[in-house]
Scaffold this active site. Structure first.
Site, PDB file in Angstrom:
ATOM      1  NE  ARG A 249      -5.589   2.064  12.450  1.00  0.00           N
ATOM      2  CZ  ARG A 249      -4.900   1.880  13.576  1.00  0.00           C
ATOM      3  NH1 ARG A 249      -5.510   1.515  14.676  1.00  0.00           N
ATOM      4  NH2 ARG A 249      -3.597   2.070  13.606  1.00  0.00           N
ATOM      5  CG  HIS A 253      -3.441  -2.291  11.645  1.00  0.00           C
ATOM      6  ND1 HIS A 253      -3.375  -1.425  10.574  1.00  0.00           N
ATOM      7  CD2 HIS A 253      -3.026  -3.495  11.182  1.00  0.00           C
ATOM      8  CE1 HIS A 253      -2.931  -2.082   9.516  1.00  0.00           C
ATOM      9  NE2 HIS A 253      -2.717  -3.343   9.861  1.00  0.00           N
ATOM     10  CE1 TYR A 262      -1.677   2.586  17.247  1.00  0.00           C
ATOM     11  CE2 TYR A 262      -1.050   0.349  17.854  1.00  0.00           C
ATOM     12  CZ  TYR A 262      -1.873   1.214  17.166  1.00  0.00           C
ATOM     13  OH  TYR A 262      -2.897   0.717  16.398  1.00  0.00           O
TER      14      TYR A 262
HETATM   15  C1  LIG Z   1       4.694  -3.580   1.058  1.00  0.00           C
HETATM   16  C2  LIG Z   1       4.195  -3.821   2.456  1.00  0.00           C
HETATM   17  N1  LIG Z   1       4.996  -3.545   3.514  1.00  0.00           N
HETATM   18  C3  LIG Z   1       4.547  -3.759   4.777  1.00  0.00           C
HETATM   19  C4  LIG Z   1       3.302  -4.268   5.000  1.00  0.00           C
HETATM   20  C5  LIG Z   1       2.809  -4.532   6.432  1.00  0.00           C
HETATM   21  N2  LIG Z   1       1.751  -3.577   6.770  1.00  0.00           N
HETATM   22  C6  LIG Z   1       0.442  -3.934   6.705  1.00  0.00           C
HETATM   23  S1  LIG Z   1      -0.583  -2.686   7.083  1.00  0.00           S
HETATM   24  C7  LIG Z   1       0.700  -1.618   7.374  1.00  0.00           C
HETATM   25  C8  LIG Z   1       0.432  -0.189   7.777  1.00  0.00           C
HETATM   26  C9  LIG Z   1      -0.316   0.562   6.729  1.00  0.00           C
HETATM   27  O1  LIG Z   1      -0.685   1.826   7.166  1.00  0.00           O
HETATM   28  P1  LIG Z   1      -1.451   2.841   6.260  1.00  0.00           P
HETATM   29  O2  LIG Z   1      -0.912   2.861   4.872  1.00  0.00           O
HETATM   30  O3  LIG Z   1      -1.488   4.139   6.980  1.00  0.00           O
HETATM   31  O4  LIG Z   1      -2.914   2.218   6.132  1.00  0.00           O
HETATM   32  P2  LIG Z   1      -3.974   1.885   7.256  1.00  0.00           P
HETATM   33  O5  LIG Z   1      -3.730   0.464   7.681  1.00  0.00           O
HETATM   34  O6  LIG Z   1      -3.787   2.867   8.364  1.00  0.00           O
HETATM   35  O7  LIG Z   1      -5.287   2.016   6.583  1.00  0.00           O
HETATM   36  C10 LIG Z   1       1.922  -2.269   7.171  1.00  0.00           C
HETATM   37  C11 LIG Z   1       3.247  -1.648   7.366  1.00  0.00           C
HETATM   38  C12 LIG Z   1       2.492  -4.550   3.865  1.00  0.00           C
HETATM   39  N3  LIG Z   1       1.263  -5.021   3.978  1.00  0.00           N
HETATM   40  N4  LIG Z   1       2.961  -4.306   2.622  1.00  0.00           N
END
Ligand SMILES: Cc1ncc(C[n+]2csc(CCOP(=O)(O)OP(=O)(O)O)c2C)c(N)n1
Length: 347
Positions: A249, A253, A262
């Site tokens: 990425r 985020h 980070y």
């Molecule tokens: C069940 C749940 N727990 C926590 C969150 C908060 N949250 C939003 S995005 C994220 C990180 C997700 O990372 P990843 O799966 O690697 O996807 P990326 O955003 O990198 O595409 C978190 C912890 C959420 N949306 N849903």
């Protein structure tokens, strides 16, 4: 699983692989156009956030090859189950880009009609969409249809229980699902090493008996070949596949995140030369100007479509939650209507 499948090196030269053929150049040219449009969409959406036209935008800049390939390999009756980061995949599937951004503007739960496009709403809760995807796939099998479901998630989502339940169910029932894990190295600020002790996320699929592959996620050709094969296997009764795409990425985020807290600039700079657009452009021998007009037209459409003030009906909050509303939802809808009507009464 250590070696990622690759058909093109970062400089655009061919990286032969005896298992997978290079996709047809005409198809690659068409998909390269989608990469260019996807990049422009990511950039324009970021600008719209800064102008206050969008509440938030989770960019997939750098991940456009995964996005385009995930949608491109599906046939018209197949289904896509995207996350909040997969706007470009939804657009590649044929959904109007302005409609897609309606959710991120805060107007709608979804913004488009999932049934028309065979695209589920972009899921914000991590990994819940994987179970829904498996359910749709299994239902299709029970109905005797050859529908395939493409389910997308990130590396962080593989730590959720739903990911494991979805894989287990899909494996046991042979559900026609392709799980594409876009390993972009971070779950917001949490690096992959703090999410998983496995050598690769594709290894997790093997544990469930699901054929799995690790692919260079910035190589559109490799993604099309591997995902295309997985869709064919699922359609012909061969069951699920897990594909881990090794990508990065480039943006934060979301616009609300400060990625410098980070990760280092040096790390981001290491990934820039692996850009999926530049790689495909070099292979096809293109100059970089191709499809620029199409990309600008898309950007202009987004600016125009999101510059109008919308006035969503608050009652729509309760629509489409269940096919038959629950008594609790009906009560909540009645309460909201009463409050809004009371506010409208002259003092
Ligand atoms: C069940 C749940 N727990 C926590 C969150 C908060 N949250 C939003 S995005 C994220 C990180 C997700 O990372 P990843 O799966 O690697 O996807 P990326 O955003 O990198 O595409 C978190 C912890 C959420 N949306 N849903």
């Amino acid at each position: 699983m250590t070696e990622a499948v690759r058909l093109l090196n970062p400089d655009g030269t061919v990286h032969p692989d005896e298992r997978y053929a290079m996709p047809d150049p005409a198809e690659l040219r068409a998909r390269y156009r989608s990469l260019v449009l996807g990049r422009r969409l990511n950039e324009q959406a970021g600008a719209l956030v800064r102008q206050g036209k969008l509440a938030v935008y989770p960019s997939s800049l750098g991940q456009e090859a995964c996005q385009v390939a995930a949608a491109a390999v599906l046939r018209s009756g197949d289904w896509l189950f995207p996350t909040y980061r997969d706007t470009v995949a939804v657009v590649e599937r044929g959904v109007d880009p302005v409609e897609v951004l309606m959710m991120l503007r805060g107007d709608w739960h979804c913004g488009y009609d999932p049934a028309t496009h065979h695209v589920a709403p972009q899921s914000t809760p991590l990994a819940t969409q994987l179970l829904h995807a498996v359910g749709v796939a299994h239902a299709a099998t029970l109905k005797g249809e050859d529908t395939v479901v493409m389910a997308l998630c990130g590396d962080g989502a593989t730590s959720e229980g739903d990911f494991h339940e979805a894989l287990n169910f899909a494996a046991v029932f042979g559900a026609p699902v392709v799980f594409l894990v876009q390993n972009n190295k971070y779950a917001i600020s949490v690096p992959l090493a703090r999410q998983s002790a496995a050598k690769s996320l594709a290894d997790k699929g093997i544990g469930y008996g699901v054929p799995s592959a690790l692919v260079d996620g910035n190589d559109l050709a490799a993604l099309l070949a591997v995902l295309g094969e997985a869709v064919e296997r699922a359609a012909s009764g061969g069951g699920p596949t897990l594909v881990e795409a090794d990508t990065y990425r480039i943006d934060a985020h979301t616009n609300a995140d400060d990625a410098t807290r980070y990760r280092t600039d040096a790390e981001v700079d290491e990934w820039r030369p692996r850009d999926p657009l530049v790689r495909m452009r070099s292979y096809l021998g293109l100059s970089g100007d191709e499809f620029r007009d199409d990309a600008e037209e898309l950007a202009a459409r987004l600016r125009a479509g999101l510059s109008t003030e919308s006035a969503p009906d608050p009652a729509e909050l309760f629509a489409h939650v269940y096919a038959t509303p629950t008594p609790q939802l009906t009560t909540q809808a009645d309460l909201l209507r009463a409050e809004l009507e009371a506010d409208e009464e002259p003092a």
